[in-house]
Motif scaffolding. Structure first.
Motif, PDB file in Angstrom:
ATOM      1  N   GLY A  28       4.356  -4.877 -14.375  1.00 42.22           N
ATOM      2  CA  GLY A  28       5.695  -4.311 -14.492  1.00 42.22           C
ATOM      3  C   GLY A  28       5.756  -2.803 -14.558  1.00 42.22           C
ATOM      4  O   GLY A  28       6.748  -2.199 -14.181  1.00 42.22           O
ATOM      5  N   PHE A  29       4.683  -2.163 -15.012  1.00 45.75           N
ATOM      6  CA  PHE A  29       4.743  -0.716 -15.204  1.00 45.75           C
ATOM      7  C   PHE A  29       3.671   0.023 -14.408  1.00 45.75           C
ATOM      8  O   PHE A  29       3.977   0.936 -13.644  1.00 45.75           O
ATOM      9  CB  PHE A  29       4.602  -0.388 -16.698  1.00 45.75           C
ATOM     10  N   VAL A  30       2.440  -0.358 -14.562  1.00 44.70           N
ATOM     11  CA  VAL A  30       1.335   0.355 -13.929  1.00 44.70           C
ATOM     12  C   VAL A  30       1.397   0.224 -12.411  1.00 44.70           C
ATOM     13  O   VAL A  30       1.011   1.139 -11.687  1.00 44.70           O
ATOM     14  CB  VAL A  30      -0.020  -0.133 -14.485  1.00 44.70           C
ATOM     15  N   SER A  31       1.905  -0.897 -11.914  1.00 47.03           N
ATOM     16  CA  SER A  31       1.967  -1.106 -10.467  1.00 47.03           C
ATOM     17  C   SER A  31       2.805  -0.039  -9.761  1.00 47.03           C
ATOM     18  O   SER A  31       2.572   0.245  -8.585  1.00 47.03           O
ATOM     19  CB  SER A  31       2.529  -2.495 -10.158  1.00 47.03           C
ATOM     20  N   TYR A  32       3.751   0.572 -10.470  1.00 45.70           N
ATOM     21  CA  TYR A  32       4.575   1.614  -9.866  1.00 45.70           C
ATOM     22  C   TYR A  32       3.715   2.803  -9.425  1.00 45.70           C
ATOM     23  O   TYR A  32       4.038   3.495  -8.472  1.00 45.70           O
ATOM     24  CB  TYR A  32       5.650   2.078 -10.835  1.00 45.70           C
ATOM     25  N   TYR A  33       2.629   3.022 -10.131  1.00 44.47           N
ATOM     26  CA  TYR A  33       1.786   4.174  -9.845  1.00 44.47           C
ATOM     27  C   TYR A  33       0.672   3.869  -8.845  1.00 44.47           C
ATOM     28  O   TYR A  33      -0.195   4.707  -8.614  1.00 44.47           O
ATOM     29  CB  TYR A  33       1.198   4.715 -11.155  1.00 44.47           C
ATOM     30  N   ALA A  34       0.697   2.707  -8.242  1.00 47.47           N
ATOM     31  CA  ALA A  34      -0.302   2.357  -7.229  1.00 47.47           C
ATOM     32  C   ALA A  34      -0.103   3.230  -5.996  1.00 47.47           C
ATOM     33  O   ALA A  34       0.969   3.800  -5.768  1.00 47.47           O
ATOM     34  CB  ALA A  34      -0.173   0.881  -6.854  1.00 47.47           C
ATOM     35  N   SER A  35      -1.112   3.331  -5.200  1.00 48.91           N
ATOM     36  CA  SER A  35      -1.073   4.182  -4.019  1.00 48.91           C
ATOM     37  C   SER A  35       0.024   3.749  -3.053  1.00 48.91           C
ATOM     38  O   SER A  35       0.203   2.567  -2.779  1.00 48.91           O
ATOM     39  CB  SER A  35      -2.419   4.126  -3.301  1.00 48.91           C
ATOM     40  N   ALA A  36       0.731   4.726  -2.524  1.00 45.30           N
ATOM     41  CA  ALA A  36       1.756   4.456  -1.521  1.00 45.30           C
ATOM     42  C   ALA A  36       1.178   4.558  -0.111  1.00 45.30           C
ATOM     43  O   ALA A  36       1.883   4.370   0.871  1.00 45.30           O
ATOM     44  CB  ALA A  36       2.912   5.437  -1.672  1.00 45.30           C
ATOM     45  N   SER A  37      -0.109   4.861  -0.017  1.00 42.67           N
ATOM     46  CA  SER A  37      -0.762   4.963   1.287  1.00 42.67           C
ATOM     47  C   SER A  37      -0.807   3.586   1.933  1.00 42.67           C
ATOM     48  O   SER A  37      -0.870   2.572   1.236  1.00 42.67           O
ATOM     49  CB  SER A  37      -2.185   5.482   1.129  1.00 42.67           C
ATOM     50  N   PRO A  38      -0.793   3.547   3.259  1.00 43.40           N
ATOM     51  CA  PRO A  38      -0.836   2.243   3.929  1.00 43.40           C
ATOM     52  C   PRO A  38      -2.147   1.529   3.652  1.00 43.40           C
ATOM     53  O   PRO A  38      -3.170   2.154   3.383  1.00 43.40           O
ATOM     54  CB  PRO A  38      -0.703   2.594   5.409  1.00 43.40           C
ATOM     55  N   ASP A  39      -2.109   0.209   3.728  1.00 38.87           N
ATOM     56  CA  ASP A  39      -3.338  -0.568   3.541  1.00 38.87           C
ATOM     57  C   ASP A  39      -4.251  -0.377   4.759  1.00 38.87           C
ATOM     58  O   ASP A  39      -3.887   0.280   5.731  1.00 38.87           O
ATOM     59  CB  ASP A  39      -3.025  -2.037   3.280  1.00 38.87           C
ATOM     60  N   GLY A  40      -5.430  -0.939   4.698  1.00 36.71           N
ATOM     61  CA  GLY A  40      -6.414  -0.738   5.757  1.00 36.71           C
ATOM     62  C   GLY A  40      -5.949  -1.175   7.124  1.00 36.71           C
ATOM     63  O   GLY A  40      -6.121  -0.461   8.112  1.00 36.71           O
ATOM     64  N   VAL A  44      -5.398   1.368  10.313  1.00 34.32           N
ATOM     65  CA  VAL A  44      -6.096   1.209  11.594  1.00 34.32           C
ATOM     66  C   VAL A  44      -5.083   1.060  12.724  1.00 34.32           C
ATOM     67  O   VAL A  44      -5.253   1.651  13.798  1.00 34.32           O
ATOM     68  CB  VAL A  44      -7.061   0.006  11.550  1.00 34.32           C
ATOM     69  N   ALA A  45      -4.019   0.301  12.509  1.00 38.17           N
ATOM     70  CA  ALA A  45      -2.993   0.137  13.547  1.00 38.17           C
ATOM     71  C   ALA A  45      -2.362   1.485  13.888  1.00 38.17           C
ATOM     72  O   ALA A  45      -2.074   1.763  15.064  1.00 38.17           O
ATOM     73  CB  ALA A  45      -1.928  -0.842  13.081  1.00 38.17           C
ATOM     74  N   GLY A  46      -2.167   2.326  12.873  1.00 31.23           N
ATOM     75  CA  GLY A  46      -1.607   3.653  13.128  1.00 31.23           C
ATOM     76  C   GLY A  46      -2.567   4.552  13.875  1.00 31.23           C
ATOM     77  O   GLY A  46      -2.171   5.260  14.809  1.00 31.23           O
ATOM     78  N   THR A  47      -3.838   4.544  13.496  1.00 33.11           N
ATOM     79  CA  THR A  47      -4.808   5.418  14.164  1.00 33.11           C
ATOM     80  C   THR A  47      -5.140   4.930  15.572  1.00 33.11           C
ATOM     81  O   THR A  47      -5.468   5.739  16.439  1.00 33.11           O
ATOM     82  CB  THR A  47      -6.126   5.540  13.356  1.00 33.11           C
ATOM     83  N   GLN A  48      -5.021   3.624  15.831  1.00 32.22           N
ATOM     84  CA  GLN A  48      -5.305   3.089  17.156  1.00 32.22           C
ATOM     85  C   GLN A  48      -4.065   3.095  18.059  1.00 32.22           C
ATOM     86  O   GLN A  48      -4.161   2.778  19.236  1.00 32.22           O
ATOM     87  CB  GLN A  48      -5.846   1.658  17.048  1.00 32.22           C
TER      88      GLN A  48
END
Length: 107
Positions: A28-40, A44-48
């Motif tokens: 409920g709380f700590v998950s808000y601070y998880a990375s907003a970067s895309p998953d793997g 890869v889909a973006g770089t390809q």
């Protein structure tokens, strides 16, 4: 028994309550601070160069799609509620499986 050798046992109930509280705080709380970067896969889909061809999955319109609760505009609240609901669902599934697998008394 001396004070140095005395060990305190924690009851199963206390242990479960503390673990549930920690899971709830994390979801409920700590998950808000998880990375907003895309998953793997998304990275890869973006770089390809084929990220733009992605389509929504069949459950994209469901209330808990994209790790958020539909209809709640506050990202922190929406993500936290989705995490809490996810924890509750996993807990209920684990309890149900545990009950199904439990041996009958006297076996």
């Amino acid at each position: 028994m001396t004070a140095s050798t005395h060990r305190t046992r924690v009851s199963t109930r206390t242990f479960v309550i503390v673990m549930l509280a920690l899971a709830a705080v994390t979801a409920g709380f700590v998950s808000y601070y998880a990375s907003a970067s895309p998953d793997g896969l998304e990275h890869v889909a973006g770089t390809q160069g084929f990220l733009g061809s992605a389509t929504d999955h069949a459950l994209a319109s469901w209330p808990f799609a994209d790790y958020a609760v539909a209809g709640i505009d506050d990202a922190r609240l929406s993500g936290g509620l989705a995490g809490l609901v996810g924890c509750a669902v996993v807990l209920l599934l684990a309890m149900g499986i545990g009950r199904l697998l439990r041996r009958p008394a006297g076996s």
